[in-house]
Write an enzyme that holds these catalytic residues in place. Structure first.
Site, PDB file in Angstrom:
ATOM      1  N   CYS A 184     -45.949 -22.212 -13.668  1.00 30.60           N
ATOM      2  CA  CYS A 184     -45.822 -21.576 -14.778  1.00 30.60           C
ATOM      3  C   CYS A 184     -45.589 -22.295 -16.065  1.00 30.60           C
ATOM      4  O   CYS A 184     -46.708 -22.900 -16.590  1.00 30.60           O
ATOM      5  CB  CYS A 184     -44.385 -20.803 -14.632  1.00 30.60           C
TER       6      CYS A 184
ATOM      7  N   HIS B 164     -43.926 -18.413  -9.667  1.00 31.36           N
ATOM      8  CA  HIS B 164     -42.680 -19.354  -9.178  1.00 31.36           C
ATOM      9  C   HIS B 164     -42.722 -19.460  -7.524  1.00 31.36           C
ATOM     10  O   HIS B 164     -41.636 -18.681  -7.237  1.00 31.36           O
ATOM     11  CB  HIS B 164     -41.287 -18.482  -9.902  1.00 31.36           C
TER      12      HIS B 164
ATOM     13  N   GLU C  63     -41.087 -21.599  -6.150  1.00 28.06           N
ATOM     14  CA  GLU C  63     -39.835 -21.984  -5.748  1.00 28.06           C
ATOM     15  C   GLU C  63     -38.409 -20.791  -5.966  1.00 28.06           C
ATOM     16  O   GLU C  63     -37.627 -20.929  -5.333  1.00 28.06           O
ATOM     17  CB  GLU C  63     -39.342 -23.023  -6.832  1.00 28.06           C
TER      18      GLU C  63
END
Ligand code: GLN
Length: 206
Positions: free
Chosen positions: A82, A173, A175
């Site tokens: 991102c 994202h 994560e």
């Protein structure tokens, strides 16, 4: 499997904690990086999501940007998510400074206000679909000849990498979900490149 690797996460701003946690869970030594000199000895570096303009501001009066470019040139493997993708891109719209380490053009906040955050399933190679969380994500427009598109959403690239596997970029994202396949892909690139990036003197400290 990845326990011989030392991976940094740029920890100036944004959601670097989740990346550190994911990397630790995968067995690597995960190190928050706030200064150029901390790049010494690392095999790879994650550029997290957050606010790219703020990260740039925080690097302004330091040698960090030059240190990051040198880290890549000397064989360090990079993964941008991102805002991290925005920092790594060659061109950014609206105009913003960037490191130019992958030949893509990105537009910031390009999904519009109503749907500026959303989740979706992306078809993953030949396995289970990958849940992807987009938060005020950029869009990747032009992709240069040295860049391969790995995943698309709505016909547009959302996961790309340089042909030499030196830079991997996601506009979402990874994560933020429990799925670790993208971090594993990054770490397998790091391992394959076998660079063991340990310069003795070349990183300028800030
Ligand atoms: N919109 C942010 C930027 O321009 C990126 C958002 C994110 O990282 N989730 O930097």
């Amino acid at each position: 499997m990845f326990d011989s690797l030392s991976i940094g996460v740029l920890a100036l701003q944004g959601d670097f904690h989740l990346h550190l946690q994911t990397l630790s869970n995968l067995g690597v030594e995960a190190i928050p990086v706030r200064k150029g000199e901390q790049l010494q000895g690392l095999d790879g570096l994650v550029f997290p999501g957050g606010e790219s303009s703020t990260m740039l501001k925080l690097m302004e009066d330091t040698t960090m940007e030059a240190d990051l470019i040198r880290f890549s040139q000397e064989g360090g493997t990079l993964f941008g998510t991102c805002a991290g993708a925005i920092l790594l891109a060659a061109e950014v719209e609206p105009k913003q400074r960037s490191l130019g380490l992958i030949d893509i053009a990105v537009s910031r906040n390009a999904y519009g206000r109503q749907i500026d955050s959303f989740e979706t399933d992306l078809p993953w190679m030949d396995g289970e679909p990958l849940r992807a969380v987009f938060i005020r994500a950029p869009k990747i427009g032009t992709v240069g000849p040295s860049v391969r598109v790995l995943l698309k959403h709505g016909g547009e690239p959302v996961l790309v990498e340089t042909e030499d596997h030196g830079v991997l970029v996601a506009t979402f994202h990874p994560e933020a979900t429990a799925d670790r396949r993208l971090h594993q892909l990054f770490l397998s690139h790091v391992q394959k490149r076998q660079t063991r990036h340990r310069p003795k003197t070349s990183v300028v400290s800030s």
